[in-house]
Scaffold this active site. Structure first.
Site, PDB file in Angstrom:
ATOM      1  N   ARG A 108       0.868  -1.188   0.000  1.00 43.04           N
ATOM      2  CA  ARG A 108       0.000   0.000   0.000  1.00 43.04           C
ATOM      3  C   ARG A 108       0.890   1.219   0.000  1.00 43.04           C
ATOM      4  O   ARG A 108       1.721   1.382   0.890  1.00 43.04           O
ATOM      5  CB  ARG A 108      -0.921   0.000   1.222  1.00 43.04           C
ATOM      6  CG  ARG A 108      -2.171   0.892   1.053  1.00 43.04           C
ATOM      7  CD  ARG A 108      -2.943   1.048   2.355  1.00 43.04           C
ATOM      8  NE  ARG A 108      -2.136   1.757   3.309  1.00 43.04           N
ATOM      9  CZ  ARG A 108      -2.029   1.422   4.605  1.00 43.04           C
ATOM     10  NH1 ARG A 108      -2.686   0.415   5.104  1.00 43.04           N
ATOM     11  NH2 ARG A 108      -1.252   2.132   5.401  1.00 43.04           N
ATOM     12  N   GLU A 127       5.015   6.759   2.390  1.00 40.90           N
ATOM     13  CA  GLU A 127       5.817   5.527   2.393  1.00 40.90           C
ATOM     14  C   GLU A 127       5.080   4.452   1.607  1.00 40.90           C
ATOM     15  O   GLU A 127       3.898   4.585   1.310  1.00 40.90           O
ATOM     16  CB  GLU A 127       6.065   5.033   3.825  1.00 40.90           C
ATOM     17  CG  GLU A 127       4.782   4.628   4.540  1.00 40.90           C
ATOM     18  CD  GLU A 127       4.993   3.675   5.709  1.00 40.90           C
ATOM     19  OE1 GLU A 127       6.099   3.121   5.862  1.00 40.90           O
ATOM     20  OE2 GLU A 127       4.029   3.461   6.462  1.00 40.90           O
ATOM     21  N   SER A 134      -2.748  -2.965   6.036  1.00 44.07           N
ATOM     22  CA  SER A 134      -4.074  -3.362   6.517  1.00 44.07           C
ATOM     23  C   SER A 134      -5.191  -2.428   6.062  1.00 44.07           C
ATOM     24  O   SER A 134      -4.965  -1.459   5.358  1.00 44.07           O
ATOM     25  CB  SER A 134      -4.053  -3.468   8.045  1.00 44.07           C
ATOM     26  OG  SER A 134      -3.664  -2.240   8.593  1.00 44.07           O
TER      27      SER A 134
HETATM   28  P1  ADP Z   1       4.847   3.985   9.769  1.00 43.74           P
HETATM   29  O1  ADP Z   1       5.658   2.939   9.084  1.00 43.74           O
HETATM   30  O2  ADP Z   1       5.046   4.033  11.242  1.00 43.74           O
HETATM   31  O3  ADP Z   1       3.407   3.940   9.352  1.00 43.74           O
HETATM   32  P2  ADP Z   1       4.961   6.452   8.247  1.00 43.74           P
HETATM   33  O4  ADP Z   1       6.093   6.919   7.442  1.00 43.74           O
HETATM   34  O5  ADP Z   1       3.761   6.008   7.501  1.00 43.74           O
HETATM   35  O6  ADP Z   1       5.487   5.339   9.255  1.00 43.74           O
HETATM   36  O7  ADP Z   1       4.536   7.609   9.253  1.00 43.74           O
HETATM   37  C1  ADP Z   1       3.490   7.470  10.186  1.00 43.74           C
HETATM   38  C2  ADP Z   1       2.549   8.658  10.101  1.00 43.74           C
HETATM   39  O8  ADP Z   1       3.262   9.871  10.352  1.00 43.74           O
HETATM   40  C3  ADP Z   1       1.926   8.830   8.742  1.00 43.74           C
HETATM   41  O9  ADP Z   1       0.753   8.067   8.621  1.00 43.74           O
HETATM   42  C4  ADP Z   1       1.668  10.336   8.692  1.00 43.74           C
HETATM   43  O10 ADP Z   1       0.464  10.637   9.375  1.00 43.74           O
HETATM   44  C5  ADP Z   1       2.819  10.907   9.500  1.00 43.74           C
HETATM   45  N1  ADP Z   1       3.918  11.300   8.595  1.00 43.74           N
HETATM   46  C6  ADP Z   1       4.894  10.490   8.116  1.00 43.74           C
HETATM   47  N2  ADP Z   1       5.721  11.145   7.292  1.00 43.74           N
HETATM   48  C7  ADP Z   1       5.276  12.402   7.236  1.00 43.74           C
HETATM   49  C8  ADP Z   1       5.713  13.581   6.549  1.00 43.74           C
HETATM   50  N3  ADP Z   1       6.782  13.562   5.771  1.00 43.74           N
HETATM   51  N4  ADP Z   1       4.999  14.719   6.741  1.00 43.74           N
HETATM   52  C9  ADP Z   1       3.914  14.745   7.544  1.00 43.74           C
HETATM   53  N5  ADP Z   1       3.449  13.676   8.221  1.00 43.74           N
HETATM   54  C10 ADP Z   1       4.115  12.509   8.078  1.00 43.74           C
HETATM   55 MG    MG Z   2       2.625   4.393   7.565  1.00 42.09          MG
END
Ligand code: ADP
Ligand code: MG
Length: 457
Positions: A108, A127, A134
């Site tokens: 995803r 990411e 999920s």
């Molecule tokens: P994880 O693997 O823990 O899900 P993510 O990279 O998806 O890590 O980050 C978790 C959450 O943090 C995201 O769902 C988003 O809400 C917030 N987040 C992550 N990266 C950013 C970013 N570059 N700018 C703003 N919010 C972010």
């Molecule tokens: Mg995430």
């Protein structure tokens, strides 16, 4: 409208087990969701769908590129024990030679809509989740709930614009294809699940799609694999005498999922001929360190030679990503982030939400580790700043109140490869998650974001 919405969610099966009784389904709650669908720019939504097959190809290419994974993760495995242990298993199965010939990827790709100074929004990838992505199941049912709410509010015309969405079916079609290519009618699909299974209904949506195709599904934990799992001479995987064609991991993505026995179970699964979704190489392809390396000029060209259009589509979604490896480049960006922490997010090599650092906390942590090798277990990313909108987040036992919210769009990707031939490559549906702006981090399972439905504008 909120009372109607909650009952509709329960009727539609937008469910979760409760925190108090996570081991049984006698008492359940609705999974948290928004009262109203959220506006999503149509062009960005279409852009996210249009780039998904490219990302499937890319993840698959990375998973087959030992040299790239080795080089990219070299600094990380020195300081991050979890990534190091995954990497050890990866090298061990490569040395032995892969028994697996069919590969299944379910990922995803998540995005936010970055608001520029002139008010226009741009699609920015947060990411790609390559393991245990999920909510494809529950979100297959949220559009109907939101459609009903809009009608109750007198918005019948708007209700008719909500898009159908069925990732559960798309994911199941990938699993079914892999099962079929594995080529044993008697073999089962094994969902590798957690000890605590609050999100079981999300998985059941996919599971039941498989049963409806007359494919048998079993649910097992790592410790069951440790106790009952075995390989025969050609490394076919058996659980208590039952052959397993596909292992679908909804577990195994964080260090807390593993003790010594669970690591042994993971190794057994990886050594087997069964189709792992994902195999360990594909899990490594989803690390934050790999994501950061992909944003370096020239990296995509090396990974996908002869595909300039796909590369341009992917690169157009990238936010700024920065390595904190030791050296001048890392020193410079660390100093910039300490001086202006609100521009960045500091990310460790973890999944599942709640691990990233922001603002003052980012500054303090970076200040502390800036001269130590520990720095290399993190990456830095530009902070995405979406335009907030008002909505109501419906959560059991919470008062109804309006919140300033931001949304994150995920597109599910599914692909199947047999040997070197890609036999399936699709976008399988979407997921919109929305959270109140006061929470910097975290997903639905982490109790921060809630399920939503895009309303294209
Ligand atoms: P994880 O693997 O823990 O899900 P993510 O990279 O998806 O890590 O980050 C978790 C959450 O943090 C995201 O769902 C988003 O809400 C917030 N987040 C992550 N990266 C950013 C970013 N570059 N700018 C703003 N919010 C972010
Ligand atoms: Mg995430």
């Amino acid at each position: 409208a909120a009372a109607v919405a909650v009952d509709a969610a329960l009727l539609a099966g937008v469910l979760m087990r409760t925190g108090e009784q996570p081991h049984a389904s006698d008492v359940v709650n609705y999974a948290p969701f928004t009262l109203l669908p959220s506006a999503v720019p149509r062009a960005l939504f279409e852009q996210a769908y249009a780039v998904q097959q490219d990302f499937n190809l890319l993840v698959d290419a990375i998973s087959q590129n030992k040299e790239f994974l080795e080089q990219t993760l070299a600094s990380t495995v020195k300081v991050d024990d979890f990534t190091a242990q995954l990497f050890r298993i990866y090298m061990q199965v490569l040395e032995e030679g892969l028994a697996q010939t069919v590969f299944l990827g379910i990922n995803r790709s998540d995005y936010m809509f970055d608001c520029g100074l002139d008010g226009t929004a741009a699609l920015r990838q947060i990411e790609i989740n390559t393991i245990a992505a999920s909510f494809g199941g529950l979100t297959s049912r949220t559009a109907d709930v939101h459609g009903l709410v809009l009608k109750v509010l007198g918005k019948t015309e708007e209700a008719s614009h909500l898009l159908p969405n069925n990732p559960a079916k798309g994911l199941a079609s990938g699993i079914a294809k892999a099962w079929e290519l594995y080529g044993s009618q008697r073999a089962v699909v094994m969902f590798l699940v957690e000890e605590i299974q609050r999100n079981i209904f999300d998985q059941r949506c996919v599971e039941n799609e498989l049963w409806s195709r007359n494919i048998r599904v079993i649910r097992k934990r790592f410790r069951d694999v440790f106790e009952q799992g075995s390989l025969d001479a050609s490394r076919r995987l058996y659980m208590d005498g039952q052959e397993v064609a596909v292992v679908y991991y909804r577990e195994g993505y964080v260090p807390q999922n593993y003790d010594q026995q669970n690591w042994e179970a993971r190794l057994l699964l990886e050594r087997s001929r069964a189709v792992k979704c994902p195999d360990i190489a594909t899990q490594l392809a989803g690390t934050k360190k790999v994501q950061q390396e992909l944003s370096r000029p020239g990296t995509l060209e090396k990974l996908l030679p002869g595909r300039p259009e796909a590369i341009a589509r992917m690169r157009a979604t990238f936010a700024g990503l920065y390595s904190l490896d030791e050296g001048e480049e890392g020193d410079r960006i660390a100093a910039t982030a300490i001086a202006d922490p609100d521009r960045f997010v500091l990310k460790p090599q973890r999944e599942g939400g709640g691990n990233n650092l922001y603002g003052e906390e980012l500054r303090q942590v970076l200040e502390k580790i800036k001269d130590s090798p520990e720095r290399t277990s993190y990456i830095l990313m530009d902070k995405i700043k979406p335009q907030p909108a008002l909505n109501y987040l419906l959560r059991a036992h919470s008062p109804l109140q309006v919140s300033q919210c931001i949304s994150e769009l995920g597109i599910f990707g599914v692909y199947v490869r047999q040997g070197q031939e890609l036999v399936l490559n699709q976008a399988a549906g979407h997921l919109l998650r929305t959270k109140a702006i006061e929470h910097a981090d975290g997903g639905v399972a982490a109790g921060v974001a809630v399920l939503d439905t895009p309303y294209l504008v």
